[in-house]
Scaffold this motif. Structure first.
Motif, PDB file in Angstrom:
ATOM      1  N   MET A   1       0.849  -1.177   0.000  1.00  0.00           N
ATOM      2  CA  MET A   1       0.000   0.000   0.000  1.00  0.00           C
ATOM      3  C   MET A   1       0.893   1.237   0.000  1.00  0.00           C
ATOM      4  SD  MET A   1      -3.006   0.784   2.626  1.00  0.00           S
ATOM      5  CE  MET A   1      -3.829   2.317   2.622  1.00  0.00           C
ATOM      6  N   GLU A   2       0.637   2.127  -0.899  1.00  0.00           N
ATOM      7  CA  GLU A   2       1.453   3.338  -1.016  1.00  0.00           C
ATOM      8  C   GLU A   2       0.965   4.401  -0.043  1.00  0.00           C
ATOM      9  OE1 GLU A   2       1.982   4.817  -4.954  1.00  0.00           O
ATOM     10  OE2 GLU A   2       1.880   2.822  -5.811  1.00  0.00           O
ATOM     11  N   PRO A   3       1.898   5.143   0.531  1.00  0.00           N
ATOM     12  CA  PRO A   3       1.464   6.221   1.443  1.00  0.00           C
ATOM     13  C   PRO A   3       0.757   7.333   0.676  1.00  0.00           C
ATOM     14  CG  PRO A   3       3.827   6.321   1.101  1.00  0.00           C
ATOM     15  CD  PRO A   3       3.341   5.064   0.408  1.00  0.00           C
ATOM     16  N   LEU A   4      -0.166   7.936   1.330  1.00  0.00           N
ATOM     17  CA  LEU A   4      -0.923   9.026   0.727  1.00  0.00           C
ATOM     18  C   LEU A   4      -0.240  10.339   1.074  1.00  0.00           C
ATOM     19  CD1 LEU A   4      -3.430  10.035  -0.787  1.00  0.00           C
ATOM     20  CD2 LEU A   4      -4.580  10.133   1.416  1.00  0.00           C
ATOM     21  N   LEU A   5       0.341  10.976   0.104  1.00  0.00           N
ATOM     22  CA  LEU A   5       0.986  12.259   0.305  1.00  0.00           C
ATOM     23  C   LEU A   5       0.177  13.323  -0.416  1.00  0.00           C
ATOM     24  CD1 LEU A   5       4.690  11.212  -0.293  1.00  0.00           C
ATOM     25  CD2 LEU A   5       3.521  11.479   1.883  1.00  0.00           C
ATOM     26  N   ALA A   6      -0.089  14.375   0.263  1.00  0.00           N
ATOM     27  CA  ALA A   6      -0.898  15.428  -0.341  1.00  0.00           C
ATOM     28  C   ALA A   6      -0.206  16.768  -0.163  1.00  0.00           C
ATOM     29  CB  ALA A   6      -2.274  15.469   0.297  1.00  0.00           C
ATOM     30  N   TYR A   7      -0.362  17.610  -1.133  1.00  0.00           N
ATOM     31  CA  TYR A   7       0.167  18.965  -1.052  1.00  0.00           C
ATOM     32  C   TYR A   7      -1.009  19.909  -0.845  1.00  0.00           C
ATOM     33  CZ  TYR A   7       1.839  23.496  -2.593  1.00  0.00           C
ATOM     34  OH  TYR A   7       2.133  24.826  -2.660  1.00  0.00           O
ATOM     35  N   PHE A   8      -0.987  20.605   0.243  1.00  0.00           N
ATOM     36  CA  PHE A   8      -2.037  21.574   0.526  1.00  0.00           C
ATOM     37  C   PHE A   8      -1.481  22.951   0.210  1.00  0.00           C
ATOM     38  CE2 PHE A   8      -3.042  18.014   3.358  1.00  0.00           C
ATOM     39  CZ  PHE A   8      -4.304  17.716   2.895  1.00  0.00           C
ATOM     40  N   GLY A   9      -1.783  23.421  -0.954  1.00  0.00           N
ATOM     41  CA  GLY A   9      -1.277  24.702  -1.419  1.00  0.00           C
ATOM     42  C   GLY A   9      -2.083  25.865  -0.888  1.00  0.00           C
ATOM     43  N   PRO A  10      -1.720  27.062  -1.314  1.00  0.00           N
ATOM     44  CA  PRO A  10      -2.409  28.264  -0.831  1.00  0.00           C
ATOM     45  C   PRO A  10      -3.896  28.277  -1.153  1.00  0.00           C
ATOM     46  CG  PRO A  10      -0.448  28.845  -2.081  1.00  0.00           C
ATOM     47  CD  PRO A  10      -0.616  27.368  -2.189  1.00  0.00           C
ATOM     48  N   GLU A  11      -4.286  27.654  -2.246  1.00  0.00           N
ATOM     49  CA  GLU A  11      -5.713  27.657  -2.608  1.00  0.00           C
ATOM     50  C   GLU A  11      -6.544  26.848  -1.627  1.00  0.00           C
ATOM     51  OE1 GLU A  11      -3.706  24.293  -4.764  1.00  0.00           O
ATOM     52  OE2 GLU A  11      -3.312  26.432  -4.620  1.00  0.00           O
ATOM     53  N   VAL A  12      -5.910  25.974  -0.849  1.00  0.00           N
ATOM     54  CA  VAL A  12      -6.607  25.220   0.192  1.00  0.00           C
ATOM     55  C   VAL A  12      -6.410  25.891   1.547  1.00  0.00           C
ATOM     56  CG1 VAL A  12      -6.691  23.009   1.413  1.00  0.00           C
ATOM     57  CG2 VAL A  12      -6.405  23.044  -1.063  1.00  0.00           C
ATOM     58  N   GLN A  13      -5.202  26.345   1.816  1.00  0.00           N
ATOM     59  CA  GLN A  13      -4.883  26.892   3.126  1.00  0.00           C
ATOM     60  C   GLN A  13      -5.586  28.211   3.404  1.00  0.00           C
ATOM     61  OE1 GLN A  13      -0.649  27.116   3.502  1.00  0.00           O
ATOM     62  NE2 GLN A  13      -0.348  24.958   3.046  1.00  0.00           N
ATOM     63  N   MET A  14      -5.667  29.085   2.416  1.00  0.00           N
ATOM     64  CA  MET A  14      -6.260  30.408   2.648  1.00  0.00           C
ATOM     65  C   MET A  14      -7.732  30.327   3.049  1.00  0.00           C
ATOM     66  SD  MET A  14      -3.883  32.609   2.455  1.00  0.00           S
ATOM     67  CE  MET A  14      -4.589  34.187   2.082  1.00  0.00           C
ATOM     68  N   PRO A  15      -8.578  29.562   2.349  1.00  0.00           N
ATOM     69  CA  PRO A  15      -9.983  29.478   2.797  1.00  0.00           C
ATOM     70  C   PRO A  15     -10.116  28.826   4.172  1.00  0.00           C
ATOM     71  CG  PRO A  15      -9.796  28.745   0.538  1.00  0.00           C
ATOM     72  CD  PRO A  15      -8.406  28.916   1.055  1.00  0.00           C
ATOM     73  N   LEU A  16      -9.289  27.817   4.454  1.00  0.00           N
ATOM     74  CA  LEU A  16      -9.376  27.171   5.762  1.00  0.00           C
ATOM     75  C   LEU A  16      -8.938  28.120   6.872  1.00  0.00           C
ATOM     76  CD1 LEU A  16      -8.099  23.556   5.012  1.00  0.00           C
ATOM     77  CD2 LEU A  16     -10.436  24.346   5.343  1.00  0.00           C
ATOM     78  N   ALA A  17      -7.894  28.897   6.626  1.00  0.00           N
ATOM     79  CA  ALA A  17      -7.446  29.867   7.618  1.00  0.00           C
ATOM     80  C   ALA A  17      -8.517  30.934   7.840  1.00  0.00           C
ATOM     81  CB  ALA A  17      -6.135  30.497   7.166  1.00  0.00           C
ATOM     82  N   SER A  18      -9.157  31.346   6.773  1.00  0.00           N
ATOM     83  CA  SER A  18     -10.216  32.346   6.888  1.00  0.00           C
ATOM     84  C   SER A  18     -11.403  31.797   7.679  1.00  0.00           C
ATOM     85  CB  SER A  18     -10.664  32.763   5.492  1.00  0.00           C
ATOM     86  OG  SER A  18     -11.721  33.672   5.572  1.00  0.00           O
ATOM     87  N   LEU A  19     -11.769  30.567   7.418  1.00  0.00           N
ATOM     88  CA  LEU A  19     -12.873  29.941   8.142  1.00  0.00           C
ATOM     89  C   LEU A  19     -12.535  29.808   9.622  1.00  0.00           C
ATOM     90  CD1 LEU A  19     -15.624  28.486   8.045  1.00  0.00           C
ATOM     91  CD2 LEU A  19     -14.347  26.390   7.639  1.00  0.00           C
ATOM     92  N   LEU A  20     -11.337  29.350   9.928  1.00  0.00           N
ATOM     93  CA  LEU A  20     -10.924  29.199  11.308  1.00  0.00           C
ATOM     94  C   LEU A  20     -10.906  30.550  12.031  1.00  0.00           C
ATOM     95  CD1 LEU A  20      -9.844  27.370  13.557  1.00  0.00           C
ATOM     96  CD2 LEU A  20      -7.559  27.790  12.669  1.00  0.00           C
ATOM     97  N   ALA A  21     -10.380  31.579  11.372  1.00  0.00           N
ATOM     98  CA  ALA A  21     -10.349  32.913  11.975  1.00  0.00           C
ATOM     99  C   ALA A  21     -11.764  33.436  12.214  1.00  0.00           C
ATOM    100  CB  ALA A  21      -9.571  33.865  11.080  1.00  0.00           C
ATOM    101  N   SER A  22     -12.681  33.161  11.317  1.00  0.00           N
ATOM    102  CA  SER A  22     -14.073  33.605  11.497  1.00  0.00           C
ATOM    103  C   SER A  22     -14.714  32.931  12.696  1.00  0.00           C
ATOM    104  CB  SER A  22     -14.886  33.292  10.244  1.00  0.00           C
ATOM    105  OG  SER A  22     -14.379  33.978   9.144  1.00  0.00           O
TER     106      SER A  22
END
Length: 56
Positions: A1-22
């Motif tokens: 089974m291959e490990p699942l590696l994901a890249y969370f770029g700015p297009e994912v991080q910015m909305p999540l940071a905004s939601l968390l800050a709200s």
């Protein structure tokens, strides 16, 4: 089974940071009352599920 590696770029991080800050900002404005109410509700739901499990 291959490990699942994901890249969370700015297009994912910015909305999540905004939601968390709200959410944090709304809790700061409202105070601790909503958190206490949610905790009480969670405990009530947990207690009712424990009682239901003991009847089975």
């Amino acid at each position: 089974m291959e490990p699942l590696l994901a890249y969370f770029g700015p297009e994912v991080q910015m909305p999540l940071a905004s939601l968390l800050a709200s959410v944090v900002g709304m809790l700061m404005i409202a105070g601790a009352a909503p958190a206490r109410a949610a905790r009480r509700l969670w405990e009530r739901v947990g207690a009712s599920s424990l009682r239901r499990g003991s009847r089975d």
